[in-house]
Design an enzyme around this catalytic site. Structure first.
Site, short mmCIF file in Angstrom:
data_model
loop_
_atom_site.label_atom_id
_atom_site.label_comp_id
_atom_site.label_asym_id
_atom_site.label_seq_id
_atom_site.Cartn_x
_atom_site.Cartn_y
_atom_site.Cartn_z
N HIS A 105 0.83 -1.20 0.00
CA HIS A 105 0.00 0.00 0.00
C HIS A 105 0.86 1.25 0.00
O HIS A 105 1.98 1.24 0.49
CB HIS A 105 -0.97 0.02 1.18
CG HIS A 105 -0.34 -0.02 2.53
ND1 HIS A 105 0.22 -1.16 3.07
CD2 HIS A 105 -0.19 0.95 3.46
CE1 HIS A 105 0.69 -0.89 4.29
NE2 HIS A 105 0.45 0.39 4.55
N HIS A 107 0.68 5.34 1.02
CA HIS A 107 0.01 6.42 1.73
C HIS A 107 0.17 7.68 0.89
O HIS A 107 1.29 8.00 0.46
CB HIS A 107 0.68 6.68 3.09
CG HIS A 107 0.60 5.55 4.05
ND1 HIS A 107 -0.33 5.52 5.06
CD2 HIS A 107 1.32 4.42 4.15
CE1 HIS A 107 -0.16 4.41 5.77
NE2 HIS A 107 0.85 3.72 5.23
#
Length: 143
Positions: A105, A107
């Site tokens: 992932h 951010h």
């Protein structure tokens, strides 16, 4: 390659399967973007591939080639939506680097001059605020 295998029971895997709700900002066949429930600044978004990838170290390059344009698109939208001076992109790999959710992932965090990031404290943001912030970003995407 990482030292551990992918565990599909991580929280992002559960979000991808619809087992845990999220404030969606963007979705296509390969990618999902949603608001971070413990934002470090207003507009903090997470972008994840739908393909199982523990982190950047074990991700298929084809997955990355589809993911990165979405990261860029969301970074632009978040910057505009929150009238930010800049954008911080964070991507952590393995515990020593601070990775706590073992699904790849990114951010995306809108930044304003002189405003430090809030700590990732474990305190969840109010759902109405997350929904409002998601709508701001969605509005910039033209959805």
């Amino acid at each position: 390659m990482s030292d551990a295998s992918y565990d599909s029971n991580n929280i992002f895997g559960k979000i991808l399967r619809g087992e845990i709700p999220c404030h969606r900002v963007y979705e296509d066949d390969d990618t999902l973007a949603f608001m971070d429930v413990m934002p470090q600044a207003p507009g903090h978004v997470l972008v994840v591939p739908k393909a199982p990838s523990r982190n950047l170290l074990d991700a298929d390059p084809t997955v990355l080639s589809k993911l990165m344009p979405v990261v860029q698109k969301l970074a632009r939208a978040a910057k505009d939506a929150f009238e930010a001076d800049g954008i911080t992109i964070i991507q952590l790999n393995e515990p020593a680097a601070g990775q706590t959710v073992f699904h790849l992932h990114f951010h995306i965090i809108p930044r304003h001059e002189g405003q430090p990031l809030k700590a990732h404290s474990g305190k969840m943001e109010d759902g109405e605020i997350l929904a409002t912030n998601a709508e701001k970003i969605i509005g910039e995407l033209g959805n």
